[in-house]
Design a protein around this motif. Structure first.
Motif, PDB file in Angstrom:
ATOM      1  N   HIS A  85       0.850  -1.205   0.000  1.00  0.00           N
ATOM      2  CA  HIS A  85       0.000   0.000   0.000  1.00  0.00           C
ATOM      3  C   HIS A  85       0.886   1.257   0.000  1.00  0.00           C
ATOM      4  CE1 HIS A  85      -3.457   2.448   1.905  1.00  0.00           C
ATOM      5  NE2 HIS A  85      -2.395   3.219   2.044  1.00  0.00           N
ATOM      6  N   GLU A  86       1.905   1.255   0.855  1.00  0.00           N
ATOM      7  CA  GLU A  86       2.774   2.440   0.950  1.00  0.00           C
ATOM      8  C   GLU A  86       3.625   2.610  -0.306  1.00  0.00           C
ATOM      9  OE1 GLU A  86       2.191   4.544   3.269  1.00  0.00           O
ATOM     10  OE2 GLU A  86       0.882   3.190   4.399  1.00  0.00           O
ATOM     11  N   HIS A  89       1.946   4.861  -2.642  1.00  0.00           N
ATOM     12  CA  HIS A  89       2.147   6.283  -2.326  1.00  0.00           C
ATOM     13  C   HIS A  89       3.496   6.747  -2.856  1.00  0.00           C
ATOM     14  CE1 HIS A  89      -1.512   6.582  -0.176  1.00  0.00           C
ATOM     15  NE2 HIS A  89      -1.146   5.875   0.881  1.00  0.00           N
ATOM     16  N   TYR A 107      -6.525   8.449   6.423  1.00  0.00           N
ATOM     17  CA  TYR A 107      -7.231   7.199   6.127  1.00  0.00           C
ATOM     18  C   TYR A 107      -8.733   7.399   6.128  1.00  0.00           C
ATOM     19  CZ  TYR A 107      -3.002   4.454   6.164  1.00  0.00           C
ATOM     20  OH  TYR A 107      -1.784   3.937   5.857  1.00  0.00           O
ATOM     21  N   GLU A 114      -6.392   6.926  -1.014  1.00  0.00           N
ATOM     22  CA  GLU A 114      -6.217   5.791  -0.099  1.00  0.00           C
ATOM     23  C   GLU A 114      -6.857   4.517  -0.657  1.00  0.00           C
ATOM     24  OE1 GLU A 114      -4.215   5.521   2.313  1.00  0.00           O
ATOM     25  OE2 GLU A 114      -3.692   7.625   2.115  1.00  0.00           O
ATOM     26  N   ALA A 117      -4.660   3.089  -3.118  1.00  0.00           N
ATOM     27  CA  ALA A 117      -3.518   2.340  -2.576  1.00  0.00           C
ATOM     28  C   ALA A 117      -3.953   0.921  -2.193  1.00  0.00           C
ATOM     29  CB  ALA A 117      -2.930   3.078  -1.373  1.00  0.00           C
TER      30      ALA A 117
HETATM   31 ZN    ZN Z   1      -2.170   5.217   2.437  1.00  0.00          ZN
END
Ligand code: ZN
Length: 213
Positions: A85-86, A89, A107, A114, A117
């Motif tokens: 997920h990161e 970003h 979040y 978000e 992601a």
């Molecule tokens: Zn995130």
């Protein structure tokens, strides 16, 4: 015309597939070691931490040498998911984060950055098409699945994914009703189906205690 959220999510799925090709990712070989090696290649540092009271699993810092803080105590499956997920970003939102357009840790469920992601991580770890093929190969019914189907599928499928992940997929693939598994205790059900794991059996615990003394 600005991109719609649906188009944005499609683009992220395509990016996830491209990154899998770039890093020669095979679903069955995804583990923390592989994710750490991708972080290393990307020059993103991982900081393990123990969150105090905050409900954040991980967070991306774009300034200077990019880094990701991740909850040290997360089990492997959600930890892998949080780290991927990161990475989204890092790959997609870095400039926006540096410009202050997107804030780390926002979040909000309605926040498409978000959600994007989450979409990216899910596709990276277990592409939709692969899961659909596995569902068919394992003979999982196309609708009206039970929690037991999910437990059996989890034990057979090659991807390192949690029950939360699989429930979302089963919902999206319309194999279960949305929300129908909310109260299911999957770990308990797993023990009922496959038996108590060795490390939880009284005889094992007794022996371990003996060995310690
Ligand atoms: Zn995130």
């Amino acid at each position: 015309m600005p991109e719609t959220p649906a188009q944005y999510y499609q683009r992220l799925k395509a990016l996830a597939m491209a990154k899998r090709v770039l890093y020669k990712v095979e679903t069955s070989k995804i583990n923390l070691t592989l994710i750490r090696s991708i972080y290393k290649s990307e020059g993103v540092k991982i900081d393990y931490w123990i969150p105090k009271g905050r409900k954040i699993k991980a967070c991306y810092f774009a300034d200077g040498e990019p880094s990701v803080m991740v909850d040290k105590n997360l089990p492997n499956e959600p930890k892998i998911f949080a780290l991927v997920h990161e990475l989204k970003h890092h790959w997609v939102d870095r400039d926006a984060i540096l410009d202050g357009v997107h804030k780390c840790g926002a979040y909000d469920d309605n926040n498409f950055v978000e959600i994007g992601a989450e979409v990216f991580a899910a596709q990276f770890i277990y592409p939709d098409t692969e899961m659909l093929t596995d569902l068919e190969n394992f003979g999982v019914p196309p609708a009206a699945c039970t929690p037991e189907h999910i437990v059996r599928f989890k034990s057979a499928c090659p991807a390192p994914v949690s029950y939360t992940f699989l429930v979302k997929r089963f919902e999206r693939f319309k194999r279960i009703e949305v929300g129908s598994c909310k109260k299911v205790q999957f770990k308990k059900l797993e023990e009922q189906i496959f038996g108590t794991p060795v490390y939880k059996r009284p005889s094992f615990i007794k022996n371990r205690k003996k060995k310690r003394t």
